[in-house]
Design a protein around this motif. Sequence first.
Motif, PDB file in Angstrom:
ATOM      1  N   LEU A 170      -1.353   6.279  11.295  1.00 39.38           N
ATOM      2  CA  LEU A 170      -2.708   5.724  11.365  1.00 39.38           C
ATOM      3  C   LEU A 170      -2.776   4.623  12.418  1.00 39.38           C
ATOM      4  O   LEU A 170      -3.705   4.582  13.240  1.00 39.38           O
ATOM      5  N   ASN A 180       0.806  -1.224   0.000  1.00 40.06           N
ATOM      6  CA  ASN A 180       0.000   0.000   0.000  1.00 40.06           C
ATOM      7  C   ASN A 180       0.835   1.269   0.000  1.00 40.06           C
ATOM      8  O   ASN A 180       0.355   2.334   0.378  1.00 40.06           O
ATOM      9  N   ARG A 207     -14.583  -0.563   7.833  1.00 37.02           N
ATOM     10  CA  ARG A 207     -13.280  -0.038   7.387  1.00 37.02           C
ATOM     11  C   ARG A 207     -13.226   1.475   7.570  1.00 37.02           C
ATOM     12  O   ARG A 207     -12.249   2.020   8.105  1.00 37.02           O
ATOM     13  N   LYS A 208     -14.255   2.182   7.119  1.00 38.25           N
ATOM     14  CA  LYS A 208     -14.272   3.649   7.192  1.00 38.25           C
ATOM     15  C   LYS A 208     -14.272   4.128   8.634  1.00 38.25           C
ATOM     16  O   LYS A 208     -13.659   5.144   8.967  1.00 38.25           O
ATOM     17  N   MET A 241     -10.847   5.702   5.848  1.00 36.81           N
ATOM     18  CA  MET A 241     -10.595   5.559   4.413  1.00 36.81           C
ATOM     19  C   MET A 241     -11.517   4.496   3.815  1.00 36.81           C
ATOM     20  O   MET A 241     -11.925   3.561   4.510  1.00 36.81           O
ATOM     21  N   GLU A 242     -11.802   4.670   2.531  1.00 36.00           N
ATOM     22  CA  GLU A 242     -12.624   3.677   1.835  1.00 36.00           C
ATOM     23  C   GLU A 242     -11.788   2.527   1.301  1.00 36.00           C
ATOM     24  O   GLU A 242     -12.303   1.449   1.032  1.00 36.00           O
ATOM     25  N   ARG A 243     -10.491   2.765   1.116  1.00 36.99           N
ATOM     26  CA  ARG A 243      -9.610   1.737   0.558  1.00 36.99           C
ATOM     27  C   ARG A 243      -8.354   1.652   1.406  1.00 36.99           C
ATOM     28  O   ARG A 243      -8.020   2.572   2.135  1.00 36.99           O
ATOM     29  N   GLY A 244      -7.660   0.545   1.271  1.00 35.23           N
ATOM     30  CA  GLY A 244      -6.427   0.396   2.018  1.00 35.23           C
ATOM     31  C   GLY A 244      -6.033  -1.051   2.157  1.00 35.23           C
ATOM     32  O   GLY A 244      -6.478  -1.919   1.388  1.00 35.23           O
ATOM     33  N   THR A 304     -10.528   3.307   9.942  1.00 34.58           N
ATOM     34  CA  THR A 304      -9.366   3.897   9.261  1.00 34.58           C
ATOM     35  C   THR A 304      -9.622   5.276   8.682  1.00 34.58           C
ATOM     36  O   THR A 304      -8.671   5.958   8.295  1.00 34.58           O
ATOM     37  N   ALA A 353      -7.582   7.300  13.230  1.00 35.56           N
ATOM     38  CA  ALA A 353      -7.999   8.277  12.233  1.00 35.56           C
ATOM     39  C   ALA A 353      -9.390   8.781  12.586  1.00 35.56           C
ATOM     40  O   ALA A 353     -10.127   8.157  13.352  1.00 35.56           O
ATOM     41  N   TRP A 361       1.278   5.532   7.332  1.00 36.38           N
ATOM     42  CA  TRP A 361       0.609   4.306   7.769  1.00 36.38           C
ATOM     43  C   TRP A 361       0.859   4.047   9.244  1.00 36.38           C
ATOM     44  O   TRP A 361      -0.044   3.577   9.964  1.00 36.38           O
TER      45      TRP A 361
END
Length: 441
Positions: free
Chosen positions: A358, A345, A415-416, A421-424, A419, A363, A355
């Motif tokens: 995080l 990533n 996940r959101k 974030m939507e991706r990771g 983190t 986050a 990272w």
Amino acid sequence: MTTTRFAPSPTGYIHVGNLRTALMNYLIARKAGGTFILRIDDTDPERSKEEYVDAIKQDMEWLGLHWDRVERQSDRLDRYAEAADKLREMGRFYEAFETPTELDLKRKKQLNMGKPPVYDRAALNLSDAEKEALRAERGSGVWRFKLDHERIEWNDGILGDISIDAASVSDPVLIRGDGQVLYTIASVVDDTEMGVTNVVRGSDHVTNTATQIQIIEALGGTCPRFAHHSLLTGPQGEALSKRLGTLALRDLREQGVQPMALLSLMARLGSSDPVELRSEMAELIEGFDVNRFGAAPTKFDVQDLFPLTAKHLQSLPLDDVAEAVADAGVPADLAEPFWAMARENITTLADLKGWWELCRDGAEPLIADEDRDFIAEAMTLLPEGPFDGETWGKWTSTVKEATGRKGKGLFMPLRKALTGMERGPEMATLLPLLQVIRAKA
């Protein structure tokens, strides 16, 4: 024995155009089991700086382009003086006194007459008295090599058969009025005396090569095998020369580009072979063939280096990046799982810091209004730590059973929330590293 050289001028930092030349010569020498010479072209005392000599060596060492020996042209001025004397004795070297303005007027006049703008050899008609008068008035003149006006031909390793009419080229200046020896003669003397067998350089040197062939022959040397690679352009075909300052190797290094990513691209760019990321220099050496390169201008896009860098980093074990992981602040006991999570990533090693922040600090959760009750219930079902690679799967199964959610409606809100974030990364590898969640658990 095959002998090649890379001859940079220490008047600035190496850029991608220089690297192309250095790499081709290096690969030719290594593939043949020959000698690769780093030759510092420092005959210009005003512009040459020792800091650039050091920088050139540092950049080449960073890339793994290790030389067999270093030569400096400033140590060889006596050899160039001897060659100049030999050319004078042969009647192939003459002094000329025109000012830049006078030469410019001559060129314009020739162009207006439809003639090629080459030096008219007016200096050859000067008497000794006229020369003395000009020296008294203007100082020492420049020294020009008198070309034989015949066709100069060679088979180029990239461009194929080349034929240049020497009458269409000005007699080259080899020594300036202030006595500075220029590249054209210094390179010839060095290549001859150092036994250089192969010379690869940019196609902007083709005319230089033609004149140097005559100088080599006049001095009784053996011509190397010449090959002239195409010049680099920007991604849209625009001239790259004005942008090369932003493409210095140390700037690319600062941006996180990995050596093997840069070398893999430059070893194939402009050839008939596809660019393929290689893991070690031996693979580049084995697969290199200068004859597979073309003459057309070659587009270079610095952005192409970052996917290659990311792919290279993905292949590395922790040992190869341990220092960067530690510098990002990751505790030693978490280094292995952290790298396993982060490696897929990141684009450059600089991304590691984000990272770890995080993982360490958490986050700001991204929670849609319609998911608030779902997230609140899910967090009550989070098992107690310590977390491991199985925790995510067990937790989501429990949440699914309790809420009836599944698929994207189950996984994405979680996940959101964790983190922001939507991706990771895969959540199974990330969850055990989330320090804030561990503390709450």
